[in-house]
Design an enzyme around this catalytic site. Structure first.
Site, PDB file in Angstrom:
ATOM      1  N   ASN A  89      10.151  -3.880   4.093  1.00  0.00           N
ATOM      2  CA  ASN A  89       9.991  -5.041   2.806  1.00  0.00           C
ATOM      3  C   ASN A  89      11.131  -4.426   1.730  1.00  0.00           C
ATOM      4  O   ASN A  89      10.947  -3.585   1.394  1.00  0.00           O
ATOM      5  CB  ASN A  89       8.499  -4.999   2.589  1.00  0.00           C
ATOM      6  N   ASN A 131       5.009  -9.926 -10.068  1.00  0.00           N
ATOM      7  CA  ASN A 131       5.147  -8.755 -11.138  1.00  0.00           C
ATOM      8  C   ASN A 131       6.495  -8.350 -11.547  1.00  0.00           C
ATOM      9  O   ASN A 131       6.752  -7.373 -12.311  1.00  0.00           O
ATOM     10  CB  ASN A 131       4.289  -7.680 -10.610  1.00  0.00           C
ATOM     11  N   LEU A 164       0.740  -1.205  -0.013  1.00  0.00           N
ATOM     12  CA  LEU A 164      -0.018  -0.040   0.000  1.00  0.00           C
ATOM     13  C   LEU A 164       0.931   1.321   0.082  1.00  0.00           C
ATOM     14  O   LEU A 164       0.637   2.215  -0.867  1.00  0.00           O
ATOM     15  CB  LEU A 164      -0.793   0.109   1.219  1.00  0.00           C
ATOM     16  N   ASP A 165       1.818   1.266   1.065  1.00  0.00           N
ATOM     17  CA  ASP A 165       2.680   2.540   1.106  1.00  0.00           C
ATOM     18  C   ASP A 165       4.094   2.111   0.606  1.00  0.00           C
ATOM     19  O   ASP A 165       5.168   1.630   1.517  1.00  0.00           O
ATOM     20  CB  ASP A 165       2.689   3.010   2.603  1.00  0.00           C
ATOM     21  N   GLY A 216      -6.888 -12.157   1.870  1.00  0.00           N
ATOM     22  CA  GLY A 216      -8.238 -12.372   1.779  1.00  0.00           C
ATOM     23  C   GLY A 216      -9.078 -12.302   2.963  1.00  0.00           C
ATOM     24  O   GLY A 216     -10.109 -12.584   3.271  1.00  0.00           O
ATOM     25  N   SER A 224       6.401 -11.647  -5.246  1.00  0.00           N
ATOM     26  CA  SER A 224       5.802 -10.881  -6.327  1.00  0.00           C
ATOM     27  C   SER A 224       5.557 -11.514  -7.527  1.00  0.00           C
ATOM     28  O   SER A 224       6.634 -11.801  -8.074  1.00  0.00           O
ATOM     29  CB  SER A 224       6.174  -9.276  -6.131  1.00  0.00           C
TER      30      SER A 224
END
Length: 359
Positions: free
Chosen positions: A149, A187, A67-68, A313, A185
């Site tokens: 992260n 991506n 998110l950030d 989820g 990830s």
């Protein structure tokens, strides 16, 4: 208590492109944090301390990474009532990520697809933002924990990925309550190959060695050395045999915990929905069961004491309780925050506080 019901702001945000709404929200949070405007989204600070990886988590609900990405909103997120906030993924050098559009809502499934690709402003800007936050000294509130992260640049060959992770580890180490190594990830091309046996063994061996070196060095702030816990974030798209090998590798190299899981590349649960065929990682309700399956497998492989952060989820308090019953110690949310708003944070925290603790 939040002054603005999310039910009033969600239709406006959902009327925008998903990434544009995300950027608008992050700008608002960044500008309003540490000012009276922060009360607009502040939530109840639920006290439910738990000891994990040598740390005291003020409660069992965390903000997941992604998110950030640039650590702009640490204090704003903390004000929502999270016991811990994880920011990033950060890479050594700034990078734009993948071409737009690259974020899509699937509201019928309470889901998102993103192929952002570790878009971030780079390590130097990230650390500047971390240093600007006051997350360790929020007046009148319990101090939250901060996770940082780390990942690799898209242009870094996979065989050189360890170099990027070590650069980031050295940069974030003095500022983190814990560090997360993101190898899951979907991506960033070939990133998930780092979950394979030999690649993971080499990467975690190098990280463990560098961490031990850093842990012997006195910190500027205290003059004392500090051993920062390291977590590894893995994918939901793993066979049970792969999970078992990863679990063994984590323990062999002295990792302190695992985060399960990242987004999924599966589309089984969303076939036929608009945007379902977009490439990228699927998050939200459709990843819940895959995440829970991996958590159960990890708990079986790792034993009862190895720290597991469950994510994937969680859109209700019941979903979070299910994660704990599957074997997680604490949980993180992201897509649930987008669909349910900040009120979800104290709801989940209270539900987990009400659960019986193991004897």
């Amino acid at each position: 208590m939040s002054l603005i019901p999310y039910a009033l702001t969600r239709p406006f945000l959902f009327g925008m492109d998903a990434e544009a709404a995300h950027e608008l929200t992050m700008d608002m949070l960044a500008r309003g944090q540490r000012t009276p405007l922060q009360w607009a989204w502040s939530g109840e600070q639920v006290s439910d301390p738990v000891q994990l990886a040598g740390l005291t988590f003020p409660n069992r609900v965390g903000m997941a990474a992604g998110l950030d990405k640039n650590a702009r909103c640490i204090d704003a997120l903390g004000a929502m009532g999270f016991g811990f906030v994880e920011v990033g993924t950060v890479t050594p050098r700034a990078q734009p990520g993948n071409p737009k559009p690259r974020m899509f809502r699937l509201p019928e499934a309470n889901a998102l697809i993103n192929r952002l690709g570790f878009n971030n402003e780079g390590l130097d800007a990230f650390l500047h933002n971390v240093r600007q936050s006051n997350h360790h000294a929020r007046p009148g509130m319990r101090p939250m924990l901060l996770g940082l992260n780390i990942g690799k640049n898209a242009t870094t060959p996979i065989e050189d990925a360890t170099r990027d992770y070590l650069l980031c580890l050295e940069g974030v180490y003095p500022h983190a309550d814990y560090v997360t190594v993101n190898i899951s990830s979907p991506n960033t091309q070939n990133l998930r190959a780092l979950q394979s046996d030999a690649a993971l063994d080499g990467l975690l061996g190098a990280i463990a060695e560098r961490r031990e070196s850093l842990a012997r060095q006195p910190e500027k702030a205290t003059g004392r050395p500090r051993r920062v816990p390291i977590f590894v974030k893995i994918a939901p798209d793993l066979a049970e045999e792969q999970v078992a090998v990863i679990a063994s590798t984590l323990q062999r190299h002295g990792m302190d915990g695992v985060i399960a899981t990242n987004t999924t590349i599966s589309r089984d649960a969303v076939q036929g929905l608009r945007h379902a065929e977009e490439t990228g990682g699927l998050s939200g309700a459709p990843v819940r069961e895959a995440s829970n399956r991996v958590i159960r497998q990890l708990r079986h492989a790792l034993g009862k004491d190895f720290p597991i952060i469950g994510v994937g989820g969680i859109l209700s308090a019941e979903d979070a309780v299910e994660k704990i019953r599957a074997g997680a110690d604490v949980v993180q949310i992201y897509t649930g925050l987008i669909y349910r708003g900040p009120a979800l944070v104290p709801q989940v925290a209270k539900a987990l506080r009400a659960m019986p603790r193991p004897a």
